[in-house]
Design an enzyme around this catalytic site. Structure first.
Site, PDB file in Angstrom:
ATOM      1  CG  HIS A  80      -8.367   0.026  -2.785  1.00  0.00           C
ATOM      2  ND1 HIS A  80      -7.563  -1.093  -2.508  1.00  0.00           N
ATOM      3  CD2 HIS A  80      -9.253   0.377  -1.734  1.00  0.00           C
ATOM      4  CE1 HIS A  80      -7.982  -1.381  -1.387  1.00  0.00           C
ATOM      5  NE2 HIS A  80      -8.753  -0.709  -0.940  1.00  0.00           N
TER       6      HIS A  80
ATOM      7  NE  ARG B 277      -9.803  -5.649   0.459  1.00  0.00           N
ATOM      8  CZ  ARG B 277      -8.987  -4.700   0.824  1.00  0.00           C
ATOM      9  NH1 ARG B 277      -9.598  -3.548   1.288  1.00  0.00           N
ATOM     10  NH2 ARG B 277      -7.893  -4.694   0.526  1.00  0.00           N
TER      11      ARG B 277
ATOM     12  NE  ARG C 232      -3.613   0.599   1.890  1.00  0.00           N
ATOM     13  CZ  ARG C 232      -5.154   0.666   2.508  1.00  0.00           C
ATOM     14  NH1 ARG C 232      -5.218   1.137   3.618  1.00  0.00           N
ATOM     15  NH2 ARG C 232      -6.209  -0.381   1.790  1.00  0.00           N
TER      16      ARG C 232
ATOM     17  CD  GLN D 152     -12.943  -2.391  -0.159  1.00  0.00           C
ATOM     18  OE1 GLN D 152     -12.165  -2.159   0.280  1.00  0.00           O
ATOM     19  NE2 GLN D 152     -14.175  -2.941  -0.331  1.00  0.00           N
TER      20      GLN D 152
ATOM     21  CG  ASP E  85     -13.532   5.935  -1.049  1.00  0.00           C
ATOM     22  OD1 ASP E  85     -13.830   5.948   0.142  1.00  0.00           O
ATOM     23  OD2 ASP E  85     -12.647   5.869  -1.635  1.00  0.00           O
TER      24      ASP E  85
ATOM     25  CB  CYS F  63     -13.758   0.770   0.218  1.00  0.00           C
ATOM     26  SG  CYS F  63     -13.457   2.574   0.148  1.00  0.00           S
TER      27      CYS F  63
HETATM   28  N1  NVA Z   1      -9.902   6.359  -1.311  1.00  0.00           N
HETATM   29  C1  NVA Z   1      -9.580   5.887  -0.031  1.00  0.00           C
HETATM   30  C2  NVA Z   1      -9.794   4.503   0.118  1.00  0.00           C
HETATM   31  C3  NVA Z   1      -9.450   4.209   1.484  1.00  0.00           C
HETATM   32  C4  NVA Z   1      -9.548   2.515   1.739  1.00  0.00           C
HETATM   33  C5  NVA Z   1      -8.167   6.497   0.301  1.00  0.00           C
HETATM   34  O1  NVA Z   1      -7.248   6.247  -0.659  1.00  0.00           O
HETATM   35  O2  NVA Z   1      -7.897   6.870   1.503  1.00  0.00           O
HETATM   36  N1   CP Z   2     -11.134  -0.542   2.551  1.00  0.00           N
HETATM   37  C1   CP Z   2      -9.879  -0.235   2.670  1.00  0.00           C
HETATM   38  O1   CP Z   2      -8.868  -0.683   2.113  1.00  0.00           O
HETATM   39  O2   CP Z   2      -9.704  -0.348   4.235  1.00  0.00           O
HETATM   40  P1   CP Z   2      -8.195  -0.170   4.988  1.00  0.00           P
HETATM   41  O3   CP Z   2      -7.909   1.300   4.612  1.00  0.00           O
HETATM   42  O4   CP Z   2      -8.796  -0.106   6.556  1.00  0.00           O
HETATM   43  O5   CP Z   2      -7.310  -0.901   4.603  1.00  0.00           O
END
Ligand code: NVA
Ligand code: CP
Length: 313
Positions: free
Chosen positions: A129, A293, A102, A132, A225, A265
């Site tokens: 992502h 997930r 990540r 997800q 989101d 998500c």
């Molecule tokens: N769009 C959000 C998703 C978090 C799971 C982010 O990138 O923070």
């Molecule tokens: N939806 C998701 O990726 O959650 P986290 O940021 O908690 O991993």
């Protein structure tokens, strides 16, 4: 060797297998049957941004499959002390069998993958992502599949994306193009999908709406989101103003089909991108979505390491 850096990295046929495999693996989990094809395999989890679901789902999933996990975060590794990502990739991938990352830019993930000896999975970047969206589609299939195949279920479905033209939106667009469903996108002005990241050329799979209520009309699934994704915190104040009308509330859900589902998500901000009544209401499947997930990622990890497996073990 295969990486999973964006949703479009797998083919229709591979997804067909993986949706079936995820259902098989989930059934085993729910009926307390062991499924341990990854004994002696090690997964490295690298987090340069915060996470709850991604960390727990990958870590628990890997242990359940008989493997083990090494966790690295930006602050406790040399990656935040300017060791080149290429060198990190060369080293880490000599010691483990699989890596999930990540991070911020997709280019950073791609540079890691280009120097890795083992498969790399995108656990979220600024641009995508994919894990997800894989889980979200599996959840849609579970709730609306009516016994047919997953690919049949998705065909002709309408998904409404309400909110930021972000990593989630980009991955939904790739999924719509590949799996033949339609996506209605409504973003505030200035937060549109970036056509350099995902081509909007396929008129059949994507339609843009200025009004989020119109985007929800006739939708089988409404999804949104956070207004401010990780890495964009400095823009939070201006986003609060720009996104004020992009809250999925009861009135917006009423535009969709009566049997429409709601997904997010997570993490969610009740009263911002979604009302408490919607996320905690009867159309919401967010907890199934979060749990899934783990099931889809178990299928993905098994596939990247072992290829297609028989269903009779
Ligand atoms: N769009 C959000 C998703 C978090 C799971 C982010 O990138 O923070
Ligand atoms: N939806 C998701 O990726 O959650 P986290 O940021 O908690 O991993």
């Amino acid at each position: 060797m295969k990486h999973y850096l964006q949703f479009s990295d797998l083919s229709l046929g591979e997804y067909e297998y993986l949706f079936k495999r995820a259902a098989f693996i989930k059934h085993k989990f729910k009926t307390y049957q062991k499924h341990q094809p990854l004994v002696d395999r090690t997964l490295a989890l690298i987090f340069e941004k915060a996470s709850t679901r991604t960390r727990v789902s990958f870590e628990a999933g890997m242990y359940q499959m008989g493997g083990s996990v090494v966790n690295l975060t930006a602050g406790d590794s040399q990656m935040s002390r300017s060791e080149p990502i290429e060198d990190s990739a060369r080293v880490i991938s000599r010691m483990v069998d699989l890596v999930m990352i990540r991070t911020f830019g997709q280019d950073r993930l791609e540079r890691f993958a280009a120097h890795s000896r083992v498969p790399v999975i995108n656990g979220l970047t600024n641009e995508f992502h994919p894990c997800q969206i894989f889980a979200d589609l599996f959840t849609l299939y579970e709730h609306r599949g009516q016994g047919g195949s997953a690919l049949e279920c998705f065909k002709d479905k309408v998904v409404a994306w309400v909110g930021d033209g972000n990593n989630m939106a980009n991955s939904w667009l790739q999924a719509a193009q590949l799996l033949n469903f339609k996506i209605h996108v409504s973003t505030p002005s200035g937060y549109e999908i970036n056509p350099d990241i995902v081509a909007l050329s396929s008129k059949q799979s994507c339609e843009i709406f200025a009004d989020p209520h119109q985007a929800c009309m006739g939708a089988d699934l409404v999804t949104t989101d956070v207004w401010t994704s990780m890495g964009y915190e400095a823009e939070n104040q201006q986003r609060q103003t720009a996104f004020a009308n992009w809250c999925v509330n009861e009135e917006m859900m009423a535009q969709a089909k009566p049997e429409a589902l709601f997904m997010h998500c997570l993490p969610a901000h009740r009263g911002e991108e979604v009302s408490a009544g919607v996320i905690d209401g009867p159309q919401s499947v967010v907890w199934d979505e979060a749990e899934n997930r783990m099931h889809v990622q178990k299928a993905l990890m098994e596939y990247l390491l072992l290829g297609e497996q028989p269903f009779d073990d």
